[in-house]
Design a protein around this motif. Structure first.
Motif, short mmCIF file in Angstrom:
data_model
loop_
_atom_site.label_atom_id
_atom_site.label_comp_id
_atom_site.label_asym_id
_atom_site.label_seq_id
_atom_site.Cartn_x
_atom_site.Cartn_y
_atom_site.Cartn_z
N ASP A 54 15.90 9.57 62.19
CA ASP A 54 14.70 9.64 63.03
C ASP A 54 13.79 10.79 62.60
O ASP A 54 12.57 10.64 62.58
N ILE A 55 14.39 11.91 62.26
CA ILE A 55 13.61 13.08 61.83
C ILE A 55 12.89 12.77 60.52
O ILE A 55 11.70 13.07 60.37
N LEU A 56 13.61 12.18 59.58
CA LEU A 56 13.01 11.85 58.28
C LEU A 56 11.83 10.89 58.44
O LEU A 56 10.80 11.04 57.77
N ARG A 57 11.95 9.93 59.35
CA ARG A 57 10.84 9.00 59.60
C ARG A 57 9.69 9.70 60.32
O ARG A 57 8.52 9.50 59.98
N ARG A 58 10.02 10.53 61.31
CA ARG A 58 8.98 11.21 62.10
C ARG A 58 8.10 12.10 61.23
O ARG A 58 6.89 12.16 61.42
N TYR A 59 8.70 12.78 60.26
CA TYR A 59 7.93 13.69 59.42
C TYR A 59 7.40 13.03 58.15
O TYR A 59 6.77 13.69 57.32
N GLY A 60 7.64 11.75 57.99
CA GLY A 60 7.07 11.02 56.85
C GLY A 60 7.71 11.31 55.51
O GLY A 60 7.11 11.05 54.46
N CYS A 61 8.93 11.81 55.52
CA CYS A 61 9.61 12.19 54.26
C CYS A 61 9.76 10.99 53.31
O CYS A 61 9.66 11.15 52.09
N GLY A 72 12.63 1.86 54.21
CA GLY A 72 11.31 2.28 53.77
C GLY A 72 11.34 3.58 52.97
O GLY A 72 10.30 4.08 52.57
N GLY A 73 12.51 4.12 52.76
CA GLY A 73 12.65 5.38 52.01
C GLY A 73 12.60 5.13 50.52
O GLY A 73 13.60 5.30 49.83
N ASP A 74 11.42 4.73 50.05
CA ASP A 74 11.28 4.42 48.63
C ASP A 74 10.06 5.07 48.01
O ASP A 74 9.47 4.56 47.07
N GLY A 75 9.68 6.25 48.54
CA GLY A 75 8.53 6.97 48.02
C GLY A 75 8.73 7.40 46.58
O GLY A 75 9.85 7.65 46.13
N LYS A 76 7.62 7.49 45.85
CA LYS A 76 7.67 7.85 44.43
C LYS A 76 6.87 9.12 44.10
O LYS A 76 6.67 9.44 42.95
N VAL A 77 6.42 9.84 45.12
CA VAL A 77 5.64 11.06 44.89
C VAL A 77 6.57 12.21 44.51
O VAL A 77 6.39 12.86 43.49
N ILE A 105 13.13 22.86 52.99
CA ILE A 105 12.61 21.81 53.88
C ILE A 105 11.59 22.39 54.86
O ILE A 105 10.55 21.78 55.11
N VAL A 106 11.85 23.58 55.38
CA VAL A 106 10.96 24.19 56.38
C VAL A 106 9.76 24.87 55.72
O VAL A 106 8.61 24.72 56.16
N ARG A 107 10.01 25.64 54.67
CA ARG A 107 8.97 26.46 54.04
C ARG A 107 8.99 26.32 52.52
O ARG A 107 9.34 27.26 51.81
N PRO A 108 8.64 25.16 51.98
CA PRO A 108 8.76 24.97 50.53
C PRO A 108 7.93 25.97 49.71
O PRO A 108 8.36 26.41 48.64
N GLN A 109 6.77 26.36 50.23
CA GLN A 109 5.92 27.30 49.48
C GLN A 109 6.54 28.69 49.37
O GLN A 109 6.18 29.46 48.49
N SER A 110 7.48 29.02 50.23
CA SER A 110 8.13 30.33 50.13
C SER A 110 9.02 30.40 48.88
O SER A 110 9.28 31.48 48.37
N LEU A 111 9.47 29.26 48.40
CA LEU A 111 10.29 29.22 47.19
C LEU A 111 9.48 28.86 45.95
O LEU A 111 9.82 29.28 44.84
N ALA A 116 3.99 20.72 45.43
CA ALA A 116 3.21 19.69 46.12
C ALA A 116 3.81 19.35 47.47
O ALA A 116 3.17 18.71 48.30
N MET A 117 5.04 19.81 47.72
CA MET A 117 5.68 19.51 49.00
C MET A 117 5.00 20.31 50.11
O MET A 117 4.91 21.53 50.05
N PRO A 118 4.54 19.61 51.14
CA PRO A 118 3.83 20.30 52.21
C PRO A 118 4.78 20.95 53.22
O PRO A 118 5.93 20.53 53.36
N ALA A 119 4.28 21.94 53.91
CA ALA A 119 4.98 22.46 55.09
C ALA A 119 4.70 21.45 56.19
O ALA A 119 3.55 21.27 56.60
N SER A 120 5.72 20.76 56.63
CA SER A 120 5.54 19.63 57.54
C SER A 120 5.51 20.01 59.01
O SER A 120 5.12 19.22 59.86
N GLY A 121 5.98 21.22 59.33
CA GLY A 121 6.11 21.61 60.72
C GLY A 121 7.50 21.34 61.28
O GLY A 121 7.75 21.57 62.46
#
Length: 137
Positions: A54-61, A72-77, A105-111, A116-121
């Motif tokens: 549910d979390i993965l779907r809610r945040y659009g992962c 539907g977990g077949d993204g290619k980005v 997962i929480v703060r990708p830009q910190s690493l 391109a991975m966004p901070a999703s909240g």
């Protein structure tokens, strides 16, 4: 020779029964091994993998990643998340550990500031559930 053996009374039934027993034992061993993987994932992350879909779907992962077991977990980005527990690095920059995965997962830009991975909240607790799921699959 084999056909004569198989034609003997009761042989086919015995072979069928043996096949059933072998399938049951093999399936039971697989289930036990998978159960242990899930329990280890829970322990090392402090998360619950059953909450992650549910979390993965809610945040659009799944829009960016291929994620095993997620419809539907077949993204290619971004990269596929299959077999993540076997990888050496998270995001190509940080050693694969539960804490680093949660942080990614929480703060990708910190690493990786230019990722391109966004901070999703996503919250840290939710990220622990996602990390448990990814380590379990």
């Amino acid at each position: 020779m084999l056909s004569a053996f198989l034609k003997a009374p009761g042989r086919m039934a015995a072979l069928s029964a043996l096949g059933f027993v072998l399938a049951a034992v093999t399936g039971g061993l697989w289930w036990q091994a998978q159960h242990q993987v899930v329990e280890v994932a829970r322990t090392i992350t402090g998360g619950d993998p059953s909450r992650a879909p549910d979390i993965l779907r809610r945040y659009g992962c799944a829009g960016c990643h291929t994620i095993p077991g997620i419809s539907g977990g077949d993204g290619k980005v971004g990269p596929s998340l299959a077999g993540l527990r076997h990888r050496v690095y998270i995001g190509g920059v940080s050693t694969n550990s539960p804490d680093n995965l949660v942080n990614w997962i929480v703060r990708p830009q910190s690493l990786s500031p230019n990722t391109a991975m966004p901070a999703s909240g996503i919250t840290e607790a939710e990220a622990r559930d996602v990390a448990a799921y990814l380590y379990a699959h």
